[in-house]
Design an enzyme around this catalytic site. Structure first.
Site, PDB file in Angstrom:
ATOM      1  N   SER B 124       0.798  -1.229   0.000  1.00 26.17           N
ATOM      2  CA  SER B 124       0.000   0.000   0.000  1.00 26.17           C
ATOM      3  C   SER B 124       0.830   1.278   0.000  1.00 26.17           C
ATOM      4  O   SER B 124       0.306   2.340  -0.341  1.00 26.17           O
ATOM      5  CB  SER B 124      -0.933   0.012   1.219  1.00 26.17           C
ATOM      6  OG  SER B 124      -1.837  -1.043   1.151  1.00 26.17           O
ATOM      7  N   GLU B 309      -9.149   3.939  18.350  1.00 24.31           N
ATOM      8  CA  GLU B 309      -8.708   2.599  18.781  1.00 24.31           C
ATOM      9  C   GLU B 309      -7.202   2.621  19.010  1.00 24.31           C
ATOM     10  O   GLU B 309      -6.489   3.457  18.437  1.00 24.31           O
ATOM     11  CB  GLU B 309      -9.020   1.545  17.702  1.00 24.31           C
ATOM     12  CG  GLU B 309     -10.429   0.997  17.732  1.00 24.31           C
ATOM     13  CD  GLU B 309     -10.722   0.138  18.951  1.00 24.31           C
ATOM     14  OE1 GLU B 309      -9.962  -0.803  19.222  1.00 24.31           O
ATOM     15  OE2 GLU B 309     -11.708   0.415  19.639  1.00 24.31           O
ATOM     16  N   GLU B 352     -10.170   6.592   3.541  1.00 26.43           N
ATOM     17  CA  GLU B 352      -9.749   5.225   3.249  1.00 26.43           C
ATOM     18  C   GLU B 352     -10.622   4.196   3.956  1.00 26.43           C
ATOM     19  O   GLU B 352     -10.822   4.280   5.177  1.00 26.43           O
ATOM     20  CB  GLU B 352      -8.293   4.999   3.695  1.00 26.43           C
ATOM     21  CG  GLU B 352      -7.786   3.613   3.282  1.00 26.43           C
ATOM     22  CD  GLU B 352      -6.601   3.102   4.097  1.00 26.43           C
ATOM     23  OE1 GLU B 352      -5.926   2.188   3.623  1.00 26.43           O
ATOM     24  OE2 GLU B 352      -6.369   3.600   5.212  1.00 26.43           O
ATOM     25  N   ASP B 357      -8.819  -4.529   3.214  1.00 23.93           N
ATOM     26  CA  ASP B 357      -7.547  -5.236   3.024  1.00 23.93           C
ATOM     27  C   ASP B 357      -7.282  -6.232   4.151  1.00 23.93           C
ATOM     28  O   ASP B 357      -6.880  -7.376   3.905  1.00 23.93           O
ATOM     29  CB  ASP B 357      -6.440  -4.179   2.962  1.00 23.93           C
ATOM     30  CG  ASP B 357      -5.049  -4.762   2.888  1.00 23.93           C
ATOM     31  OD1 ASP B 357      -4.706  -5.343   1.846  1.00 23.93           O
ATOM     32  OD2 ASP B 357      -4.299  -4.627   3.873  1.00 23.93           O
ATOM     33  N   HIS B 361      -6.800 -10.260   3.972  1.00 23.42           N
ATOM     34  CA  HIS B 361      -5.587 -10.922   4.456  1.00 23.42           C
ATOM     35  C   HIS B 361      -5.947 -12.075   5.405  1.00 23.42           C
ATOM     36  O   HIS B 361      -5.263 -13.102   5.443  1.00 23.42           O
ATOM     37  CB  HIS B 361      -4.689  -9.933   5.193  1.00 23.42           C
ATOM     38  CG  HIS B 361      -3.833  -9.089   4.290  1.00 23.42           C
ATOM     39  ND1 HIS B 361      -3.062  -9.628   3.298  1.00 23.42           N
ATOM     40  CD2 HIS B 361      -3.612  -7.747   4.254  1.00 23.42           C
ATOM     41  CE1 HIS B 361      -2.404  -8.652   2.678  1.00 23.42           C
ATOM     42  NE2 HIS B 361      -2.721  -7.504   3.231  1.00 23.42           N
TER      43      HIS B 361
END
Lengths: 237, 541
Positions: B124, B309, B352, B357, B361
């Site tokens: 990325s 977070e 984003e 992603d 994964h």
């Protein structure tokens, strides 16, 4: 009572109890209660049907919201922390001074978010619930209960020290005739064990979610190849 | 419904959208959700879509953009968009194949070649650098060119090899700027906007120091700053107006407990408390939970930092379970635009969907798709809050993943389910079977952890307990999914090749969707760095 008198009386009392047969009631195994803090050392032995036994000794520390396991031979460990309703797991690689952190949602995806009680007691409440209690009593001054039975072609024989909510022996015989045994070697009140967990506070921590972006990190490549599991957790039993 | 009335609905819906200069190619009114059921209807619907496109292209929006919004679905390849479109439709009780996500109704479309300067299949960092700085660079590089080494500790060398980003150019012009993500705000895709560093992993100072070890920097070199520090110390223009995402510990000292999870400490070893430094600036606010986020006074706040977070923000599927509560990507987008719109000189915003992603994964299609749907909702909010006449919106991905949509399932078959044959009677279609006689899912991955434990054996989801079984010795067969509920949100789609730690990116092209001023420049097959040049041209930079 001074310590010299106590040191003399306690073995005497134990002897009397053993001689008379200990009739004290054995505490129930209550896998809903919060277990007391302890430190312990276990040995896991795997005996495949075709022979070639292997064994691993590992250490275990349990406090109210934190559980650590360590395999000194492999220089690896696991840290579980309960923070409110969230559970965090870190797989530790001491030789590399690095760790892989799993957050609650990672664990859910991996179906690797065990109940805290199972983590902290090393016992599966669901399994204990379906096994038959075969005996109970007192041994070496502590209460125990023994559970046996077969579940899905696996024969279990589990003995639990009920006051500390800790297994003293777990035996699992699979349909493939492989026998796995977990034995409690030593146990201590928390903080009194001769060994302490390796301090991982300054380790380089990597999120499990970020593993896919570290395709060229030699550490990540190595541990994926070594550990193999979709989640790289150690297993106590 | 009679045939004629169905044709009428489709055509009417298509004509409805012809009036706008940036009319969508696929009708988006409710009546257009009527799926054609005959050759004549399909023919009419197809002709109406082309008619809409013809009119769009006759009235190119050549105006200069006042605002630019770049949405990046991290890992959102074409198969992800297709599967998310179908899941979204099926969840809403409409035809999933006929459904379109908000950005699929944009006027212009191109393919983006995602290979980086040194990678066939990229990570990325260089792909995001391409989009916001206009160049291709190497793996791990955050807005620095390909001549830099992966671990360049020298700030002066890094500065010399840095490339100016669209966000910096917008700040220089006096525009407002913002970055919003569901990943850590210091993660590669958001970081390329405001940071320049050779190694994407240097998100806090401790990792730089760890990598540097005892190495002595050459004479004349000072140590490069970590990504979090570069965000807070950002000096171009008047600094970012908005930064929302995750990653609190990267901003806080290793002596400070996290406010949401007190057992966790900050990561910084330089003693800096960057959240406090941000909050101390005039007109600045720092929030870390939903209640604080909702209470932000936009009349008084000029610079907003939100870190919800310790690491990445929750997946949309898990967000409701968060301890302190956190806003959705759509809510963050709305608040950002409200704040950024206050500047009459316009704004640049990157948003984003960072966790698409991560779910891929992990081999978990459900969360990848639901996060894609959540980003589509954020795009919808952005478009509703802005004017097509003066706001260019681009939606794209940095790279793809190995997700595939396989078999010959019937139209309407649950996208997360098992492929069916479509050959059954009375509306019951038997599942398709492979050469081993076993059913398989429509969605699967070429590689990844799904179904594998890593030593040749497999795990299977037990439908009764929703737990994975113990390892099943490798028999040369796939798992038998006959009694497995593959629509379970935690189900890991099977992978053909066991890369058990993580499924990988893939190198095929991704789509670019564009709407607004200069969106017509998005056409054909473009190198990914052309996206920057479209946005810069639209802004007149």
């Amino acid at each position: 009572m001074n310590s010299s008198i106590r040191n003399a009386l306690v073995p005497l009392l134990m002897l009397v109890l053993v001689a008379c047969g200990d009739r004290r009631p054995v505490p129930q195994l209550d896998l809903v209660q919060s277990p007391p803090p302890v430190a312990a050392e276990f040995r896991t032995t795997v005996e495949p049907a075709q022979g070639g036994n292997s064994s691993t000794e590992w250490r275990f520390w349990r406090s109210h919201d934190r559980i650590e396991r360590e395999n000194p031979a492999a220089q690896s460990g696991d840290l579980w922390v309960r923070d409110g309703k969230m559970l965090f797991h870190t797989r530790l690689y001491h030789a590399d001074r690095r760790g892989i952190e799993y957050h609650n949602d990672d664990l859910q995806i991996l179906n690797a978010a065990p109940e805290w009680i199972a983590l902290s007691t090393l016992l599966d409440p669901g399994l204990i619930g379906v096994l038959r209690e075969r005996e109970n009593g007192w041994r070496d001054g502590y209460p125990y209960r023994r559970y046996t039975g077969a579940v899905e072609d696996v024969v279990w024989d589990i003995t639990v020290r009920t006051d500390w909510m800790l297994p003293t022996r777990i035996e699992r015989r699979g349909a493939d005739r492989q026998v796995e045994t977990v034995e409690l070697l030593r146990s201590f009140e928390f903080g009194r064990s001769p060994w302490q967990p390796v301090d991982s506070a300054d380790y380089d921590m990597l999120d499990y979610a970020d593993l896919g972006d570290h395709e060229r990190d030699p550490f990540v490549m190595r541990i994926q190849a070594e550990a193999g599991g979709g989640h790289m957790h150690g297993h106590a039993h | 419904m009679q045939l004629n009335s169905r044709i009428s609905l489709v055509v009417t819906a298509s004509l409805t959208v012809l009036g706008g200069a940036s009319a969508p190619a696929h009708a988006d009114s409710a009546s257009a959700m009527t799926v054609p059921t005959s050759g004549a209807e399909w023919f009419s619907a197809g002709r109406a879509a082309i008619e809409a496109n013809r009119l769009v292209n006759r009235e190119l929006n050549t105006r200069r953009a006042r605002n630019v919004i770049l949405f990046v679905g991290d890992g959102m390849g074409v198969s992800t968009v297709t599967a998310a479109r179908i899941l979204d439709g099926q969840q809403r009780g409409i035809d999933g194949e006929w459904n379109r996500l908000s950005f699929e109704k944009f006027s212009d479309l191109a393919l983006s070649v995602t290979a980086s300067a040194n990678q066939q299949t990229s990570d990325s960092a260089p792909t995001a650098t391409a989009m916001v700085a206009g160049i291709k660079t190497n793996d791990g590089a955050i807005s620095v060119d390909q001549s830099i080494t992966r671990k360049e500790f020298c700030a002066e060398v890094t500065r010399a090899k840095s490339v100016r980003t669209l966000l910096e150019r917008a700040e220089e012009r006096g525009m407002s700027t913002g970055v919003v993500t569901t990943a850590r705000i210091t993660h590669a895709t958001p970081a390329v906007n405001y940071a320049h560093v050779s190694n994407r992993d240097w998100e806090a100072n401790n990792t730089i120091d760890s990598d540097l070890g005892a190495t002595v920097l050459p004479v004349g070199c000072t140590k490069v700053k970590d990504i979090a520090a570069q965000l807070v110390d950002f000096k171009v223009g008047n600094g970012l107006e908005v930064a929302l995402g995750g990653g609190r510990p990267y901003f806080e000292p290793n002596t400070k407990a996290d406010p949401e999870y007190p057992t966790r400490l900050g990561r910084r070893t330089d003693g800096r408390d960057l959240t406090a430094e941000w909050a101390a600036k005039p007109g600045a606010a720092y929030v870390w939970n939903k209640a604080q986020f909702d209470a932000v006074d936009l009349n008084r706040t000029r610079h907003l930092l939100g870190l919800f977070e310790p690491s990445h923000v929750k997946y949309e599927a898990d967000r409701a379970n968060d301890t302190a509560g956190e806003p959705s990507l759509a809510e963050m987008t709305r608040k950002s635009i409200q704040l950024l719109k206050k500047n009459p000189k316009g704004f640049y915003l990157m948003v984003e969907g960072g966790r698409i992603d991560h779910a891929h994964h992990a081999g978990n299609a459900y969360r990848a798709l639901t996060d894609t749907i959540a980003m589509a909702e954020a795009v919808k909010v952005a478009r509703e809050m802005t004017d097509d006449e003066d706001t260019l919106i681009i939606v794209t991905a940095d790279h793809s993943h190995t997700l595939s949509i396989a078999g010959y399932p019937s139209r309407g078959n649950p996208i997360l389910g098992k492929a069916d044959t479509g050959l059954g009677l009375l509306g019951v279609s038997p599942v398709a079977i492979d050469s081993l006689g076993l059913p398989y899912t429509t969605l699967g991955y070429l590689n990844g952890p799904g179904g594998w434990t890593g030593n040749g054996s497999r795990r299977e989801l037990n439908p009764a307990t929703e737990l994975y079984t113990a390892e099943i010795p490798f028999t040369g067969k796939r798992p038998d999914l006959t009694n497995v509920d593959t629509t379970n949100p935690n189900y890991l789609q099977e992978s053909a090749i066991p890369t058990v730690g993580a499924e990988t990116h893939s190198g095929e092209d991704v789509a670019i969707y564009a709407n607004g001023p200069k969106s017509y420049l998005v056409r054909g097959t473009l190198e990914q760095n052309a996206i920057y040049h479209v946005m810069a041209r639209a802004l007149g930079l």
